[in-house]
Design an enzyme around this catalytic site. Sequence first.
Site, PDB file in Angstrom:
ATOM      1  N   HIS A 101       0.884  -1.172   0.000  1.00  0.00           N
ATOM      2  CA  HIS A 101       0.000   0.000   0.000  1.00  0.00           C
ATOM      3  C   HIS A 101       0.921   1.221   0.000  1.00  0.00           C
ATOM      4  O   HIS A 101       2.007   1.169   0.607  1.00  0.00           O
ATOM      5  CB  HIS A 101      -0.829   0.107   1.276  1.00  0.00           C
ATOM      6  CG  HIS A 101      -1.711  -1.057   1.579  1.00  0.00           C
ATOM      7  ND1 HIS A 101      -1.255  -2.183   2.196  1.00  0.00           N
ATOM      8  CD2 HIS A 101      -3.038  -1.245   1.380  1.00  0.00           C
ATOM      9  CE1 HIS A 101      -2.268  -3.036   2.361  1.00  0.00           C
ATOM     10  NE2 HIS A 101      -3.356  -2.492   1.867  1.00  0.00           N
ATOM     11  N   ASP A 104       2.303   2.005   3.346  1.00  0.00           N
ATOM     12  CA  ASP A 104       3.238   1.065   3.983  1.00  0.00           C
ATOM     13  C   ASP A 104       4.670   1.532   3.785  1.00  0.00           C
ATOM     14  O   ASP A 104       5.522   1.317   4.642  1.00  0.00           O
ATOM     15  CB  ASP A 104       3.196  -0.336   3.323  1.00  0.00           C
ATOM     16  CG  ASP A 104       1.845  -0.996   3.388  1.00  0.00           C
ATOM     17  OD1 ASP A 104       1.064  -0.672   4.285  1.00  0.00           O
ATOM     18  OD2 ASP A 104       1.572  -1.869   2.517  1.00  0.00           O
TER      19      ASP A 104
END
Length: 439
Positions: A101, A104
Amino acid sequence: MTEHFTNISKIKYEGKDSKNPLAFKYYNPEEIVGGKTMKEQLRFTMSYWHTLTGEGQDPFGVGTMERPWTGEKDAMKLAKIRMEAAFEFMDKLGIDYFAFHDRDIAPEGKDLAETNKNLDEIVAYCKELMERYNKKLLWGTANMFSNPRFVHGAATTCNADVYAYAGAQVKKALEITKELGGENYVFWGGREGYETLLNTDMKLEQDNLARFFHMAVDYAKKIDFTGQFLIEPKPKEPTKHQYDFDVATVMAFLKKYDLDKYFKVNIEANHATLAGHTFQHEVALARINGILGSLDINQGDMLLGWDTDQFPTNIYDATLLMYEVFKNGGIAPGGLNFDAKVRRASFEAEDLFLGYIAGMDTLAKGLKVAHKLLQGGELEKFVEDRYKSFTEGIGKDIVEGKTNFEALEQYALNNSCIKNKSGRQEMLEAILNQYIFNE
Ligand code: XLS
Ligand code: NI
Ligand code: NI
C-alpha cells in the site's frame, strides 16, 4: 548495505527429511512441476504491510513485534530501513515479488503535497533496490482506511471532499505502481461499505464507487499503465457490510456498471471463508468466468469470525487451491501474495522467516499433489461421466439450445423410469486423501 536480519542466512532447500527449521522441506524453486519451475508456477509475493509495518497490535494491546528497526523515531529513516530490510528478506527467502500500500512504504506528511514528496523519495530508493536485487512489484494499492479522514469510507464516503482526496491518492498510487513496473493494481474496499442503512444512501455510494473505478481506468489509459486492475472481495470487516462481498457480488457490480472488461479479482482465502465459502469455491467461480487475477494466500481460524490472516499450513486447502490454479493455466500476471501475519506472540524477527517457510512449503507441496491429481485424472473422469446425459439425446439438445418446454414435457411424458447414480463423495474424498498421503 547494513544487514538487518543478522542471525538469518539464505534459506535453502534441504528436502523433506531436514530438521532445520530455517530450511525449505518441499519448496525447491528450480524443480520442474507441470512444465515450469516451482518458482514460476507459484510466483510467491511478500506483503509489505504484514511483513515490514505490522507491529502486532490487537484490540486489547499494543504492538509486540521485535524488529531490527524498532525504536527508530524518524519516520523517513524508518521507511528507508524497512525498505532495505524488505529486500534483504525477499533475497534471503528467494521471493521475487512484493506488494504494498502507498502508506506502507512512506509516511504521511503534513499535507497531501508533502505526503507525495515522501513517497517519491522512497519510490526512487525502492527502484534502485529492485534493480540491485532483481525483484518485481506484483501490485500496488492505496491505503484508504487507516487515516481517520476515511471514517465514512473513501470512494463510498458521504463527504465529497474525502472522495476527492481518495481520487488524488489513487492517482498517485497508480503513478508509482507504473513507475515500479507493477504488474497489477488492487482495490480492496477498506471502508467501502456501511454500518447501518439508517444513515446510508446505498445507491449513491455504489454509483460513486463505480464512477471512481471508471476514473481509475481512464487515468490508467492516460498514463499508459497496462497492469491488470483487480478487486479484492471481502464480506465484512472493517464495515459490517462491505460492498465487494464476494466474487459473485463483485461480478454483478462490474457488469451493472460496464466495468467487467477492465477488472479481475484478487481472491483471499480468509475473506472467502468469512463470506461463507471455501477458498476453492471463490477461485473456481472466478476461473470459470475468466476473472481469476491473483491470490492473497492465508488461512483463517474455524473458531474465530474475523480475518486472522494466518500463514497457510493446511495441505488439503493448498492442494485444492493449486488444482484450480492449474486448471486456470497458471496465475500470471497474478501471484501468490502472502497476506499473512505471524501471531502476536510470535514476536521475534526469526518468526517472520518461519511463517513464510511454513506457507511456502505448504503451497509447494499442494502444487505437487495437485499436479499428480490432474495427471491421474480420476476426478475429471468422474465428473465427465456424471454429466454424460448431456452429451447425447435430450441432454445434447438442451446443451445445444435445441429444445423448449413443450419438447421437454413430451420427453418426460414418454419416460416412465428416471434413474440417478450415486455422487460417490466419500470415495472421491478418499482418492484425494490418497494423493495427499502418497505424494
Ligand atoms: C484486508 C485486505 C488487505 C488487502 C490490501 O483484509 O486483505 O490486506 O489485501 O489492501
Ligand atoms: Ni488481502
Ligand atoms: Ni484480509
